[in-house]
Motif scaffolding. Structure first.
Motif, PDB file in Angstrom:
ATOM      1  N   TRP A  48      57.600  29.915  38.470  1.00 13.14           N
ATOM      2  CA  TRP A  48      57.646  28.663  39.217  1.00 13.14           C
ATOM      3  C   TRP A  48      57.018  28.836  40.595  1.00 13.14           C
ATOM      4  N   THR A  49      56.232  27.841  41.004  1.00 12.61           N
ATOM      5  CA  THR A  49      55.640  27.834  42.338  1.00 12.61           C
ATOM      6  C   THR A  49      55.840  26.463  42.959  1.00 12.61           C
ATOM      7  N   LEU A  50      56.333  26.457  44.177  1.00 19.22           N
ATOM      8  CA  LEU A  50      56.410  25.250  44.994  1.00 19.22           C
ATOM      9  C   LEU A  50      55.309  25.372  46.025  1.00 19.22           C
ATOM     10  N   GLN A  51      54.379  24.421  46.028  1.00 18.28           N
ATOM     11  CA  GLN A  51      53.297  24.397  47.013  1.00 18.28           C
ATOM     12  C   GLN A  51      53.507  23.173  47.883  1.00 18.28           C
ATOM     13  N   VAL A  52      53.619  23.405  49.190  1.00 20.94           N
ATOM     14  CA  VAL A  52      53.959  22.346  50.137  1.00 20.94           C
ATOM     15  C   VAL A  52      52.781  22.068  51.062  1.00 20.94           C
ATOM     16  N   ASP A  53      52.469  20.791  51.222  1.00 20.41           N
ATOM     17  CA  ASP A  53      51.526  20.351  52.246  1.00 20.41           C
ATOM     18  C   ASP A  53      52.381  20.047  53.474  1.00 20.41           C
ATOM     19  N   LEU A  54      52.408  20.975  54.424  1.00 20.42           N
ATOM     20  CA  LEU A  54      53.304  20.863  55.574  1.00 20.42           C
ATOM     21  C   LEU A  54      52.966  19.676  56.468  1.00 20.42           C
ATOM     22  N   GLU A  55      51.722  19.250  56.502  1.00 21.14           N
ATOM     23  CA  GLU A  55      51.341  18.094  57.318  1.00 21.14           C
ATOM     24  C   GLU A  55      51.786  16.778  56.689  1.00 21.14           C
ATOM     25  N   LYS A  56      51.677  16.679  55.370  1.00 22.46           N
ATOM     26  CA  LYS A  56      52.048  15.441  54.663  1.00 22.46           C
ATOM     27  C   LYS A  56      53.510  15.426  54.227  1.00 22.46           C
ATOM     28  N   HIS A  57      54.173  16.568  54.332  1.00 23.46           N
ATOM     29  CA  HIS A  57      55.571  16.709  53.876  1.00 23.46           C
ATOM     30  C   HIS A  57      55.699  16.351  52.402  1.00 23.46           C
ATOM     31  N   ALA A  58      54.697  16.699  51.619  1.00 15.38           N
ATOM     32  CA  ALA A  58      54.697  16.472  50.177  1.00 15.38           C
ATOM     33  C   ALA A  58      54.496  17.820  49.495  1.00 15.38           C
ATOM     34  N   ALA A  59      54.835  17.875  48.211  1.00 18.57           N
ATOM     35  CA  ALA A  59      54.741  19.151  47.509  1.00 18.57           C
ATOM     36  C   ALA A  59      54.484  18.922  46.024  1.00 18.57           C
ATOM     37  N   VAL A  60      54.213  20.009  45.349  1.00 15.31           N
ATOM     38  CA  VAL A  60      54.117  20.014  43.895  1.00 15.31           C
ATOM     39  C   VAL A  60      54.846  21.259  43.397  1.00 15.31           C
ATOM     40  N   VAL A  61      55.593  21.071  42.318  1.00 12.06           N
ATOM     41  CA  VAL A  61      56.306  22.160  41.656  1.00 12.06           C
ATOM     42  C   VAL A  61      55.594  22.398  40.331  1.00 12.06           C
ATOM     43  N   VAL A  62      55.193  23.642  40.088  1.00 13.84           N
ATOM     44  CA  VAL A  62      54.473  23.977  38.861  1.00 13.84           C
ATOM     45  C   VAL A  62      55.149  25.170  38.203  1.00 13.84           C
ATOM     46  N   CYS A  63      55.292  25.093  36.883  1.00 13.78           N
ATOM     47  CA  CYS A  63      55.821  26.210  36.108  1.00 13.78           C
ATOM     48  C   CYS A  63      54.736  26.641  35.122  1.00 13.78           C
ATOM     49  N   THR A  64      54.498  27.956  35.067  1.00 14.90           N
ATOM     50  CA  THR A  64      53.537  28.504  34.113  1.00 14.90           C
ATOM     51  C   THR A  64      54.194  29.599  33.285  1.00 14.90           C
ATOM     52  N   ASP A  65      53.434  30.076  32.310  1.00 16.44           N
ATOM     53  CA  ASP A  65      53.926  31.167  31.468  1.00 16.44           C
ATOM     54  C   ASP A  65      53.620  32.537  32.055  1.00 16.44           C
ATOM     55  N   GLY A  66      52.931  32.584  33.202  1.00 14.78           N
ATOM     56  CA  GLY A  66      52.638  33.849  33.852  1.00 14.78           C
ATOM     57  C   GLY A  66      51.474  34.617  33.260  1.00 14.78           C
ATOM     58  N   ASP A  67      50.633  33.955  32.464  1.00 14.20           N
ATOM     59  CA  ASP A  67      49.427  34.572  31.893  1.00 14.20           C
ATOM     60  C   ASP A  67      49.740  35.775  31.024  1.00 14.20           C
ATOM     61  N   LYS A  68      50.593  35.577  30.054  1.00 16.75           N
ATOM     62  CA  LYS A  68      50.936  36.697  29.184  1.00 16.75           C
ATOM     63  C   LYS A  68      49.871  36.988  28.128  1.00 16.75           C
ATOM     64  N   THR A  69      48.885  36.092  27.972  1.00 14.73           N
ATOM     65  CA  THR A  69      47.852  36.301  26.957  1.00 14.73           C
ATOM     66  C   THR A  69      46.571  36.889  27.528  1.00 14.73           C
ATOM     67  N   GLY A  70      46.421  36.885  28.845  1.00 15.64           N
ATOM     68  CA  GLY A  70      45.194  37.363  29.454  1.00 15.64           C
ATOM     69  C   GLY A  70      44.105  36.309  29.488  1.00 15.64           C
TER      70      GLY A  70
END
Length: 111
Positions: A48-70
């Motif tokens: 899981w990654t939370l990426q925040v735009d500190l100026e806009k006070h908005a964010a996106v939460v993304v979940c991935t599988d962590g690239d287990k296949t390459g």
């Protein structure tokens, strides 16, 4: 893992609990609220990654599988957050299924 606390059906390590107890309980709630989705149930390891735009006070939460296949990470879930006062521009969490315990959420530094 020193200790584990329960929150919203998830088990939190000390670091994940600290994050939740200090203004980011909503982030843990996002993780917990989508665990019923087939893609999430099927995935033993979630990144899981939370990426925040500190100026806009908005964010996106993304979940991935962590690239287990390459072949690149597969995005399992994405949610736009229209407003947040989260103070950092990024936060990362891992969520692993632990037999007999359920889903354990931890910070990368606790791995």
């Amino acid at each position: 893992m020193r200790s584990v606390l329960r929150h919203s059906g998830l088990l939190l390590t000390d670091g994940a609990h600290y994050l939740a107890a200090n203004g980011a309980a909503w982030l843990i709630d996002v993780l917990a609220s989508v665990q019923y989705l087939p893609a999430m149930r099927a995935e033993e390891r979630q990144f899981w990654t939370l990426q925040v735009d500190l100026e806009k006070h908005a964010a996106v939460v993304v979940c991935t599988d962590g690239d287990k296949t390459g072949e690149g990470e597969i995005e399992l879930y994405r949610q736009e957050i229209p407003y947040t006062d989260f103070p950092l521009n990024e936060a990362k969490l891992f969520a692993f299924r632990e037999p007999g315990m359920g889903r354990v959420v931890l910070l990368p530094s606790e791995y």
